[in-house]
Write a protein that holds these residues in place. Structure first.
Motif, PDB file in Angstrom:
ATOM      1  N   GLY A  32       0.776  -1.223   0.000  1.00 12.92           N
ATOM      2  CA  GLY A  32       0.000   0.000   0.000  1.00 12.92           C
ATOM      3  C   GLY A  32       0.814   1.283   0.000  1.00 12.92           C
ATOM      4  N   ARG A  33       2.130   1.173  -0.033  1.00  3.35           N
ATOM      5  CA  ARG A  33       2.984   2.358   0.049  1.00  3.35           C
ATOM      6  C   ARG A  33       3.722   2.678  -1.241  1.00  3.35           C
ATOM      7  NH1 ARG A  33       6.324   1.673   5.432  1.00  3.35           N
ATOM      8  NH2 ARG A  33       6.706   3.887   5.105  1.00  3.35           N
ATOM      9  N   VAL A  34       3.606   1.810  -2.241  1.00  2.00           N
ATOM     10  CA  VAL A  34       4.313   2.009  -3.501  1.00  2.00           C
ATOM     11  C   VAL A  34       3.301   1.874  -4.640  1.00  2.00           C
ATOM     12  CG1 VAL A  34       6.176   1.191  -5.000  1.00  2.00           C
ATOM     13  CG2 VAL A  34       6.436   1.057  -2.506  1.00  2.00           C
ATOM     14  N   GLU A  35       3.252   2.873  -5.498  1.00  6.80           N
ATOM     15  CA  GLU A  35       2.383   2.831  -6.678  1.00  6.80           C
ATOM     16  C   GLU A  35       3.155   2.188  -7.826  1.00  6.80           C
ATOM     17  OE1 GLU A  35       0.595   6.014  -9.871  1.00  6.80           O
ATOM     18  OE2 GLU A  35       0.662   6.634  -7.769  1.00  6.80           O
ATOM     19  N   VAL A  36       2.504   1.283  -8.542  1.00  9.31           N
ATOM     20  CA  VAL A  36       3.135   0.576  -9.662  1.00  9.31           C
ATOM     21  C   VAL A  36       2.204   0.622 -10.867  1.00  9.31           C
ATOM     22  CG1 VAL A  36       4.063  -1.629 -10.475  1.00  9.31           C
ATOM     23  CG2 VAL A  36       4.312  -0.983  -8.066  1.00  9.31           C
ATOM     24  N   ASP A  37       2.781   0.850 -12.034  1.00  9.79           N
ATOM     25  CA  ASP A  37       2.044   0.835 -13.291  1.00  9.79           C
ATOM     26  C   ASP A  37       3.012   0.320 -14.355  1.00  9.79           C
ATOM     27  OD1 ASP A  37       0.051   1.211 -15.194  1.00  9.79           O
ATOM     28  OD2 ASP A  37       0.084   3.397 -15.103  1.00  9.79           O
ATOM     29  N   SER A  38       2.525   0.159 -15.569  1.00  9.52           N
ATOM     30  CA  SER A  38       3.391  -0.232 -16.675  1.00  9.52           C
ATOM     31  C   SER A  38       2.947   0.487 -17.938  1.00  9.52           C
ATOM     32  CB  SER A  38       3.382  -1.752 -16.885  1.00  9.52           C
ATOM     33  OG  SER A  38       2.099  -2.213 -17.263  1.00  9.52           O
ATOM     34  N   ALA A  39       3.861   0.561 -18.893  1.00 11.66           N
ATOM     35  CA  ALA A  39       3.595   1.210 -20.176  1.00 11.66           C
ATOM     36  C   ALA A  39       4.586   0.675 -21.198  1.00 11.66           C
ATOM     37  CB  ALA A  39       3.718   2.728 -20.050  1.00 11.66           C
ATOM     38  N   GLY A  40       4.374   1.064 -22.448  1.00 13.93           N
ATOM     39  CA  GLY A  40       5.272   0.662 -23.520  1.00 13.93           C
ATOM     40  C   GLY A  40       5.837   1.877 -24.220  1.00 13.93           C
ATOM     41  N   THR A  41       6.990   1.699 -24.834  1.00 15.31           N
ATOM     42  CA  THR A  41       7.579   2.820 -25.561  1.00 15.31           C
ATOM     43  C   THR A  41       6.893   3.022 -26.909  1.00 15.31           C
ATOM     44  OG1 THR A  41       9.335   1.391 -26.440  1.00 15.31           O
ATOM     45  CG2 THR A  41       9.817   2.643 -24.420  1.00 15.31           C
ATOM     46  N   SER A  42       6.062   2.078 -27.311  1.00 12.90           N
ATOM     47  CA  SER A  42       5.273   2.237 -28.528  1.00 12.90           C
ATOM     48  C   SER A  42       3.797   2.250 -28.148  1.00 12.90           C
ATOM     49  CB  SER A  42       5.523   1.086 -29.512  1.00 12.90           C
ATOM     50  OG  SER A  42       4.829  -0.074 -29.087  1.00 12.90           O
ATOM     51  N   GLY A  43       2.972   2.730 -29.022  1.00 15.24           N
ATOM     52  CA  GLY A  43       1.536   2.730 -28.782  1.00 15.24           C
ATOM     53  C   GLY A  43       0.810   1.677 -29.600  1.00 15.24           C
ATOM     54  N   TRP A  44       1.547   0.713 -30.154  1.00 16.00           N
ATOM     55  CA  TRP A  44       0.981  -0.286 -31.060  1.00 16.00           C
ATOM     56  C   TRP A  44      -0.196  -1.050 -30.469  1.00 16.00           C
ATOM     57  CZ3 TRP A  44       6.481  -2.564 -31.808  1.00 16.00           C
ATOM     58  CH2 TRP A  44       7.231  -1.725 -32.625  1.00 16.00           C
ATOM     59  N   HIS A  45      -0.145  -1.338 -29.177  1.00 18.50           N
ATOM     60  CA  HIS A  45      -1.142  -2.220 -28.564  1.00 18.50           C
ATOM     61  C   HIS A  45      -2.063  -1.483 -27.600  1.00 18.50           C
ATOM     62  CE1 HIS A  45       0.989  -5.590 -30.325  1.00 18.50           C
ATOM     63  NE2 HIS A  45       2.111  -5.099 -29.841  1.00 18.50           N
ATOM     64  N   ARG A  46      -2.142  -0.183 -27.724  1.00 17.19           N
ATOM     65  CA  ARG A  46      -2.945   0.649 -26.816  1.00 17.19           C
ATOM     66  C   ARG A  46      -4.318   0.007 -26.552  1.00 17.19           C
ATOM     67  NH1 ARG A  46      -2.770   6.489 -26.440  1.00 17.19           N
ATOM     68  NH2 ARG A  46      -1.410   6.348 -28.248  1.00 17.19           N
ATOM     69  N   GLY A  47      -4.627  -0.151 -25.269  1.00 18.18           N
ATOM     70  CA  GLY A  47      -5.926  -0.672 -24.866  1.00 18.18           C
ATOM     71  C   GLY A  47      -6.050  -2.180 -24.874  1.00 18.18           C
ATOM     72  N   GLN A  48      -5.049  -2.887 -25.366  1.00 20.13           N
ATOM     73  CA  GLN A  48      -5.113  -4.342 -25.436  1.00 20.13           C
ATOM     74  C   GLN A  48      -4.682  -4.984 -24.121  1.00 20.13           C
ATOM     75  OE1 GLN A  48      -2.920  -5.922 -28.778  1.00 20.13           O
ATOM     76  NE2 GLN A  48      -3.902  -4.535 -30.228  1.00 20.13           N
ATOM     77  N   ALA A  49      -5.228  -6.152 -23.858  1.00 20.41           N
ATOM     78  CA  ALA A  49      -4.801  -6.964 -22.722  1.00 20.41           C
ATOM     79  C   ALA A  49      -3.401  -7.501 -22.993  1.00 20.41           C
ATOM     80  CB  ALA A  49      -5.770  -8.126 -22.513  1.00 20.41           C
ATOM     81  N   PRO A  50      -2.709  -7.939 -21.946  1.00 16.11           N
ATOM     82  CA  PRO A  50      -1.411  -8.576 -22.175  1.00 16.11           C
ATOM     83  C   PRO A  50      -1.536  -9.791 -23.098  1.00 16.11           C
ATOM     84  CG  PRO A  50      -1.679  -8.060 -19.867  1.00 16.11           C
ATOM     85  CD  PRO A  50      -3.014  -7.807 -20.521  1.00 16.11           C
ATOM     86  N   ASP A  51      -0.433 -10.139 -23.725  1.00 18.64           N
ATOM     87  CA  ASP A  51      -0.357 -11.319 -24.572  1.00 18.64           C
ATOM     88  C   ASP A  51      -0.874 -12.521 -23.766  1.00 18.64           C
ATOM     89  OD1 ASP A  51       1.152 -13.849 -25.493  1.00 18.64           O
ATOM     90  OD2 ASP A  51       1.610 -12.430 -27.094  1.00 18.64           O
ATOM     91  N   PRO A  52      -1.690 -13.385 -24.377  1.00 19.46           N
ATOM     92  CA  PRO A  52      -2.213 -14.547 -23.641  1.00 19.46           C
ATOM     93  C   PRO A  52      -1.123 -15.409 -23.011  1.00 19.46           C
ATOM     94  CG  PRO A  52      -3.348 -14.325 -25.743  1.00 19.46           C
ATOM     95  CD  PRO A  52      -2.226 -13.313 -25.740  1.00 19.46           C
ATOM     96  N   ARG A  53       0.043 -15.464 -23.654  1.00 20.83           N
ATOM     97  CA  ARG A  53       1.146 -16.252 -23.084  1.00 20.83           C
ATOM     98  C   ARG A  53       1.694 -15.589 -21.824  1.00 20.83           C
ATOM     99  NH1 ARG A  53       4.628 -16.143 -28.381  1.00 20.83           N
ATOM    100  NH2 ARG A  53       3.790 -14.030 -28.196  1.00 20.83           N
ATOM    101  N   ALA A  54       1.698 -14.255 -21.790  1.00 19.97           N
ATOM    102  CA  ALA A  54       2.137 -13.535 -20.586  1.00 19.97           C
ATOM    103  C   ALA A  54       1.133 -13.730 -19.470  1.00 19.97           C
ATOM    104  CB  ALA A  54       2.320 -12.046 -20.901  1.00 19.97           C
ATOM    105  N   ILE A  55      -0.161 -13.674 -19.809  1.00 20.43           N
ATOM    106  CA  ILE A  55      -1.215 -13.896 -18.803  1.00 20.43           C
ATOM    107  C   ILE A  55      -1.071 -15.295 -18.213  1.00 20.43           C
ATOM    108  CG2 ILE A  55      -3.703 -14.173 -18.473  1.00 20.43           C
ATOM    109  CD1 ILE A  55      -4.064 -11.952 -20.634  1.00 20.43           C
ATOM    110  N   ALA A  56      -0.876 -16.293 -19.078  1.00 22.81           N
ATOM    111  CA  ALA A  56      -0.742 -17.680 -18.614  1.00 22.81           C
ATOM    112  C   ALA A  56       0.503 -17.858 -17.755  1.00 22.81           C
ATOM    113  CB  ALA A  56      -0.710 -18.635 -19.809  1.00 22.81           C
TER     114      ALA A  56
END
Length: 162
Positions: A32-56
């Motif tokens: 609860g004391r550290v905020e974490v987020d992620s992003a990409g240097t490209s906008g190719w996949h904007r709004g998409q879920a992670p790759d199914p292999r990454a989710i698995a």
């Protein structure tokens, strides 16, 4: 403390890194004391879920990243986040191009910044198989654990408030 995990498309390494870091922080005194987020240097996949292999892959390690959505790194991220944790040197170079001059030193290669020796980059598993995703996960999770240790030391120094 606010940390942003970066990779190229924000659908493989950075969401896995965000998930690993969130899980490690939640199980630590830093919960609860550290905020974490992620992003990409490209906008190719904007709004998409992670790759199914990454989710698995993350799910095999008890971490749910299915609800994350890709977004591009933005100029304002350098004002909001304390560190931009990059998966590889290309991501670091791309992030620093976007960074204001006074924020270049806050964009770092995550593995060395966290204290991981022996390698400085998390390989992109995109063109690989399950073993490649597992290898990337192992590095990201090691970085997440080392980050928690580094920040816990910082907390005891009084830098991070209660």
């Amino acid at each position: 403390m606010k940390l942003l995990v970066i990779c190229l498309g924000n659908i493989c390494r950075s969401p896995m890194g965000e998930g690993a870091l969130r899980a490690r922080l939640a199980a630590s005194p830093l919960a609860g004391r550290v905020e974490v987020d992620s992003a990409g240097t490209s906008g190719w996949h904007r709004g998409q879920a992670p790759d199914p292999r990454a989710i698995a892959c993350a799910a095999r390690h008890g971490v749910d990243i299915a609800g994350l959505r890709a977004r591009p790194l933005q100029h304002k991220d350098f004002r909001h986040f304390d560190y931009i944790l990059c998966a590889d040197a290309r991501n670091l170079d791309d992030a620093r191009v976007l960074a204001p001059p006074d924020a270049h030193d806050r964009a770092v290669l995550w593995l060395p910044w966290a204290g991981i020796a022996g390698t400085s980059e998390v390989p992109d598993p995109w063109y690989g198989d399950e073993a490649d995703f597992e290898h990337s996960w192992a590095l990201l999770d090691a970085a997440a654990q080392a980050t928690v240790r580094r920040l816990a030391d910082t907390v005891e120094s009084g830098i991070i408030g209660p």
